[in-house]
Write a protein that holds these residues in place. Structure first.
Motif, PDB file in Angstrom:
ATOM      1  N   LEU A  74       7.604-122.087  40.666  1.00  0.00           N
ATOM      2  CA  LEU A  74       6.678-121.294  39.850  1.00  0.00           C
ATOM      3  C   LEU A  74       5.430-120.859  40.619  1.00  0.00           C
ATOM      4  O   LEU A  74       4.832-119.834  40.276  1.00  0.00           O
ATOM      5  N   LEU A  75       5.043-121.605  41.633  1.00  0.00           N
ATOM      6  CA  LEU A  75       3.824-121.250  42.365  1.00  0.00           C
ATOM      7  C   LEU A  75       3.929-119.889  43.060  1.00  0.00           C
ATOM      8  O   LEU A  75       3.056-119.033  42.866  1.00  0.00           O
ATOM      9  N   PRO A  76       4.984-119.631  43.848  1.00  0.00           N
ATOM     10  CA  PRO A  76       5.085-118.280  44.418  1.00  0.00           C
ATOM     11  C   PRO A  76       5.367-117.212  43.357  1.00  0.00           C
ATOM     12  O   PRO A  76       4.959-116.061  43.522  1.00  0.00           O
ATOM     13  N   VAL A  77       6.043-117.597  42.274  1.00  0.00           N
ATOM     14  CA  VAL A  77       6.258-116.646  41.175  1.00  0.00           C
ATOM     15  C   VAL A  77       4.909-116.198  40.631  1.00  0.00           C
ATOM     16  O   VAL A  77       4.666-115.006  40.420  1.00  0.00           O
ATOM     17  N   ALA A  78       4.020-117.163  40.406  1.00  0.00           N
ATOM     18  CA  ALA A  78       2.683-116.841  39.898  1.00  0.00           C
ATOM     19  C   ALA A  78       1.903-115.990  40.897  1.00  0.00           C
ATOM     20  O   ALA A  78       1.234-115.016  40.512  1.00  0.00           O
ATOM     21  N   LEU A  79       1.996-116.322  42.167  1.00  0.00           N
ATOM     22  CA  LEU A  79       1.290-115.549  43.194  1.00  0.00           C
ATOM     23  C   LEU A  79       1.783-114.105  43.217  1.00  0.00           C
ATOM     24  O   LEU A  79       0.976-113.161  43.225  1.00  0.00           O
ATOM     25  N   LEU A  80       3.091-113.916  43.189  1.00  0.00           N
ATOM     26  CA  LEU A  80       3.639-112.559  43.164  1.00  0.00           C
ATOM     27  C   LEU A  80       3.242-111.832  41.872  1.00  0.00           C
ATOM     28  O   LEU A  80       2.975-110.629  41.879  1.00  0.00           O
ATOM     29  N   GLY A  81       3.196-112.564  40.767  1.00  0.00           N
ATOM     30  CA  GLY A  81       2.758-111.971  39.506  1.00  0.00           C
ATOM     31  C   GLY A  81       1.319-111.485  39.583  1.00  0.00           C
ATOM     32  O   GLY A  81       0.998-110.398  39.097  1.00  0.00           O
ATOM     33  N   PHE A  82       0.449-112.287  40.193  1.00  0.00           N
ATOM     34  CA  PHE A  82      -0.951-111.866  40.350  1.00  0.00           C
ATOM     35  C   PHE A  82      -1.062-110.652  41.261  1.00  0.00           C
ATOM     36  O   PHE A  82      -1.887-109.769  41.025  1.00  0.00           O
ATOM     37  N   VAL A  83      -0.228-110.598  42.297  1.00  0.00           N
ATOM     38  CA  VAL A  83      -0.224-109.427  43.183  1.00  0.00           C
ATOM     39  C   VAL A  83       0.143-108.179  42.380  1.00  0.00           C
ATOM     40  O   VAL A  83      -0.522-107.138  42.484  1.00  0.00           O
ATOM     41  N   MET A  84       1.177-108.296  41.563  1.00  0.00           N
ATOM     42  CA  MET A  84       1.592-107.132  40.764  1.00  0.00           C
ATOM     43  C   MET A  84       0.534-106.768  39.729  1.00  0.00           C
ATOM     44  O   MET A  84       0.276-105.584  39.496  1.00  0.00           O
ATOM     45  N   LEU A  85      -0.092-107.763  39.117  1.00  0.00           N
ATOM     46  CA  LEU A  85      -1.153-107.477  38.150  1.00  0.00           C
ATOM     47  C   LEU A  85      -2.308-106.744  38.817  1.00  0.00           C
ATOM     48  O   LEU A  85      -2.817-105.748  38.274  1.00  0.00           O
ATOM     49  N   ALA A  86      -2.691-107.209  39.995  1.00  0.00           N
ATOM     50  CA  ALA A  86      -3.793-106.565  40.718  1.00  0.00           C
ATOM     51  C   ALA A  86      -3.455-105.119  41.080  1.00  0.00           C
ATOM     52  O   ALA A  86      -4.340-104.256  41.096  1.00  0.00           O
ATOM     53  N   ARG A  87      -2.203-104.843  41.349  1.00  0.00           N
ATOM     54  CA  ARG A  87      -1.800-103.475  41.680  1.00  0.00           C
ATOM     55  C   ARG A  87      -1.588-102.627  40.436  1.00  0.00           C
ATOM     56  O   ARG A  87      -1.659-101.405  40.491  1.00  0.00           O
ATOM     57  N   TRP A  88      -1.311-103.271  39.290  1.00  0.00           N
ATOM     58  CA  TRP A  88      -1.086-102.548  38.031  1.00  0.00           C
ATOM     59  C   TRP A  88      -2.407-102.136  37.377  1.00  0.00           C
ATOM     60  O   TRP A  88      -2.479-101.058  36.765  1.00  0.00           O
ATOM     61  N   ILE A  89      -3.435-102.940  37.479  1.00  0.00           N
ATOM     62  CA  ILE A  89      -4.707-102.661  36.790  1.00  0.00           C
ATOM     63  C   ILE A  89      -5.257-101.278  37.125  1.00  0.00           C
ATOM     64  O   ILE A  89      -5.605-100.522  36.212  1.00  0.00           O
ATOM     65  N   PRO A  90      -5.347-100.870  38.401  1.00  0.00           N
ATOM     66  CA  PRO A  90      -5.837 -99.506  38.675  1.00  0.00           C
ATOM     67  C   PRO A  90      -4.944 -98.416  38.079  1.00  0.00           C
ATOM     68  O   PRO A  90      -5.428 -97.377  37.637  1.00  0.00           O
ATOM     69  N   VAL A  91      -3.639 -98.655  38.047  1.00  0.00           N
ATOM     70  CA  VAL A  91      -2.709 -97.685  37.459  1.00  0.00           C
ATOM     71  C   VAL A  91      -2.988 -97.565  35.966  1.00  0.00           C
ATOM     72  O   VAL A  91      -3.029 -96.463  35.408  1.00  0.00           O
ATOM     73  N   HIS A  92      -3.203 -98.694  35.320  1.00  0.00           N
ATOM     74  CA  HIS A  92      -3.524 -98.675  33.888  1.00  0.00           C
ATOM     75  C   HIS A  92      -4.854 -97.976  33.642  1.00  0.00           C
ATOM     76  O   HIS A  92      -4.974 -97.186  32.700  1.00  0.00           O
ATOM     77  N   ARG A  93      -5.841 -98.242  34.472  1.00  0.00           N
ATOM     78  CA  ARG A  93      -7.149 -97.594  34.310  1.00  0.00           C
ATOM     79  C   ARG A  93      -7.038 -96.086  34.500  1.00  0.00           C
ATOM     80  O   ARG A  93      -7.681 -95.320  33.795  1.00  0.00           O
ATOM     81  N   ASP A  94      -6.217 -95.657  35.448  1.00  0.00           N
ATOM     82  CA  ASP A  94      -6.000 -94.221  35.651  1.00  0.00           C
ATOM     83  C   ASP A  94      -5.378 -93.591  34.420  1.00  0.00           C
ATOM     84  O   ASP A  94      -5.744 -92.501  34.015  1.00  0.00           O
ATOM     85  N   ARG A  95      -4.434 -94.303  33.795  1.00  0.00           N
ATOM     86  CA  ARG A  95      -3.789 -93.791  32.584  1.00  0.00           C
ATOM     87  C   ARG A  95      -4.803 -93.671  31.466  1.00  0.00           C
ATOM     88  O   ARG A  95      -4.821 -92.692  30.732  1.00  0.00           O
TER      89      ARG A  95
END
Length: 140
Positions: A74-95
């Motif tokens: 679960l630890l690397p799963v969480a890390l990868l999830g945070f990476v995706m969240l960090a990359r998704w936030i600007p996309v959501h803000r643009d929308r």
């Protein structure tokens, strides 16, 4: 507590499957304008799926080593999830900044519903905590 962790993990997986389906249906795996790297998305998915299988086997056998293995996965799963969240936030803000919504060239992840993203993240945190507490022997 192991069953509660299993339920939380399945709820998390359902949200993840939904977002993966949205991402794939909007061309995310083909690259294009997606800000989510394909290896990160599928690595997150694969590790989470393997961890869930390990957790199911733990629930059946009650072997402590499996609980710790699931937590370690679960630890690397969480890390990868945070990476995706960090990359998704600007996309959501643009929308949110665009009045017209998502266009044809919009990143695939722009189509993720905010409640699903938030629910997936919250369920993931609950899962991680419950798995850790179970591995530590609490709630027995």
């Amino acid at each position: 507590m192991d069953i509660a962790a299993l339920i939380a993990w399945v709820v998390t997986a359902l949200g993840g499957f939904y977002m993966l389906g949205v991402w794939l249906s909007h061309g995310g795996a083909r690259g294009g304008t997606s800000h989510l790297p394909v290896p990160v998305v599928f690595g997150h998915f694969a590790l989470a799926a393997v961890g869930l299988v390990v957790w199911i086997v733990y629930v059946i056998t009650d072997k402590d080593a499996l609980a710790w293995t699931a937590f370690a996965l679960l630890l690397p799963v969480a890390l990868l999830g945070f990476v995706m969240l960090a990359r998704w936030i600007p996309v959501h803000r643009d929308r949110a900044a665009e009045l017209g919504g998502a266009g044809q060239n919009a990143p695939a992840e722009r189509h993720f519903p905010v409640p699903v993203v938030a629910g997936h993240g919250l369920a993931a945190v609950v899962t991680l905590v419950l798995v850790l507490l179970t591995a530590l022997g609490m709630g027995e």
